[in-house]
Scaffold this motif. Structure first.
Motif: not given
Ligand SMILES: Cc1cc2nc3c(=O)[nH]c(=O)nc-3n(C[C@H](O)[C@H](O)[C@H](O)COP(=O)(O)OP(=O)(O)OC[C@H]3O[C@@H](n4cnc5c(N)ncnc54)[C@H](O)[C@@H]3O)c2cc1C
Length: 484
Positions: A42, A47-48, A155, A207, A359, A375-376
């Motif tokens: 993140s 880009g945005g 974790v 993970d 993700e 994605s964001m």
């Protein structure tokens, strides 16, 4: 002694931070980051965020259609509808947390055009959007009295227990501590470190996928890996990403003979989605017997590049490349995982009260190829869905009482031998990169299966090296198994 919380969120990128901030503040939340809070995919995002805000000439239908086309029509349309319609609300909420998106002199948003979008709709903060968003969300988390943050807390184990989960957490590389919760959210990010060339941060070792599958959660489409066409090719493992907005702003891609070639592969040429461009590069490299590629941004003014892409401009300059004067050497590199822990529209996995977001999760919004900026947006929208669902259940059903379980992975033996991670990267790079090689996939899978068995049966100390080797081998195993 196990410390109990209502909710434990494993991962503090945008997905984890935003989930924590949207939970009912009456809930006691533990937010974990395996390294420093600022090391995540993140924070590297440049880009945005794609979103159609109200009052725009653009439409959510167009955003929906572009996402479908990029995703090969394999998207979950219900989840995608939620993404494009609820996204604007969450982008507005980011601004309430102080996130500053760039604006034009008249006050309107300076929206970028990126590959696969039919309208400019990328809200951005220069070319360091992820850094801006994470910084503002971290600041908000620090002010939230119900959220406890542990950095350098990895974790290593997740176990279902009566009424919830018990987690084994390695703090500061030394101490194993146990923590319990009745709802657990995995927000552990990507898997890029399973490749030699990736844009992903060092934390991206898959993970959460190991933890989820160990707890019995279903995974989906693990072989849907996205490769970005324009990693800066300076030989490093973590490639600096040259954002697609640079092509949107007029940069062209040249082959080893310094000729434009993308229009021979797709009529959208420089603005084709990233999977199309990456594949065209591999095919063009094979055609010419030379895999050198360059991004040519010499048509742009230096002042424009400095202002719009300051991070890229400065990072290239550090490597001796003048962004608007020199040819920028680029290569495809691993960028994103579309598959992951399979979740429903509220982000819940097939295990009750075990959620996944960002993700590491598979909501299905991206289909087989993610559109730039989605994605964001997915991080935000589905973090919000999860937070609402957990808060609603707490309100309606009350908080289950947790027992004391003191679960910590057994310390079995000496350190894991070196070399697992390096070998798995080499195998993935040569067998399943951009255009998979069916023969090498078979050989690599056999070797990875052996490595997996050694790691599972061997008696090793449970530390970062062991955990990451196991997670990467597991990811490689799952990817190759799906394509055999
Ligand atoms: C260079 C780059 C540029 C990008 N540009 C864009 C863009 O412009 N637009 C866009 O939409 N997307 C972009 N992306 C993709 C996007 O940034 C990521 O997919 C998204 O931010 C992932 O967020 P996340 O919260 O799921 O994971 P991350 O941000 O990767 O966070 C993962 C978190 O999990 C923690 N973690 C992992 N394992 C453990 C463990 N065992 N124990 C405890 N904690 C753990 C990590 O420490 C970290 O805090 C980009 C990605 C990269 C790498």
């Amino acid at each position: 002694m196990q410390q109990n919380f209502d909710v434990i969120i494993v991962g503090a990128g945008i997905s984890g931070l935003y989930t924590a901030l949207n939970l009912d503040p009456k809930l006691r939340v533990l937010l974990l980051s395996k390294k420093s809070l600022v090391l995540s995919n993140s924070a590297s995002a440049q880009g945005g965020v794609a979103a159609v805000l109200e009052g725009s000439a653009d439409s959510t239908d167009s955003h929906f259609n572009d996402s479908l086309i990029a995703g090969g029509f394999k998207n979950n349309t219900e989840a995608l509808k939620i993404l494009v319609t609820q996204g604007p609300r969450d982008v507005r909420r980011l601004m309430d947390f102080g996130v500053a998106f760039d604006r034009n002199p008249d006050g309107s948003f300076d929206l970028e055009l990126e590959g696969g979008h039919s309208h400019p709709r990328i809200l951005h903060h220069q070319d360091a959007t992820g850094r801006e968003i994470t910084a503002k969300l971290i600041a908000a988390v620090e002010l939230s009295r119900n959220i406890t943050v542990w950095e350098n807390a990895m974790v290593c184990g997740l176990k279902q227990v009566q009424n919830g989960f018990s987690l084994d957490i390695l703090r500061n590389e030394e101490d194993h501590v146990a923590a319990g919760c009745y709802a657990c959210v995995l927000a552990t990010g990507g898997i890029g470190r399973v490749y030699e060339h990736t844009t992903n941060s060092a934390a991206a070792t898959g993970d959460g996928i190991l933890l989820a599958s160990g707890a019995g959660a279903k995974l989906r489409h693990m072989s849907w890996v996205q490769f970005h066409p324009t990693g800066f090719n300076d030989g490093r493992r973590e490639c600096l990403l040259i954002p697609e907005a640079v092509r949107g702003a007029g940069a062209v891609l040249l082959n080893a003979e310094r000729q434009q070639f993308l229009s021979h592969y797709d009529p959208r040429a420089e603005l084709a989605p990233r999977d199309v461009v990456s594949k065209a590069m591999v095919e063009e490299g094979r055609r010419l017997g030379d895999s050198r590629f360059y991004l040519d941004f010499t048509g742009a003014e230096e002042a424009y590049a400095r202002e719009h892409f300051p991070t890229t401009f400065a990072r290239l300059a550090e490597s001796g490349i003048a962004m608007t004067e020199d040819m920028i050497p680029v290569c495809p590199c691993q960028h994103y995982l579309m598959g992951g822990i399979d979740v429903d529209l509220n982000g819940e996995s097939s295990v009750d009260n075990l959620y996944a977001v960002g993700e590491c999760a598979h909501t299905g919004v991206h289909g087989s190829n993610r559109l730039a900026g989605n994605s964001m947006l997915e991080d935000l929208v589905f973090a919000h869905q999860i937070a609402d669902e957990i808060s609603r259940r707490a309100e309606n059903q009350g908080r289950p009482v947790l027992g004391e379980f003191h679960f910590c992975e057994e310390e079995l033996g000496g350190p894991v031998p070196k070399g697992f991670r390096t070998e798995v990267r080499a195998l993935m790079q040569k067998s399943y990169f951009v255009i998979p090689d069916p023969v090498r996939v078979v050989d690599s899978f056999e070797r990875i299966r052996e490595m997996r068995s050694v790691l599972e049966k061997g008696k090793y100390r449970v530390d970062r090296d062991y955990m990451e080797a196991k997670a990467l081998v597991n990811v490689a195993y799952l990817i190759l198994k799906e394509v055999l």
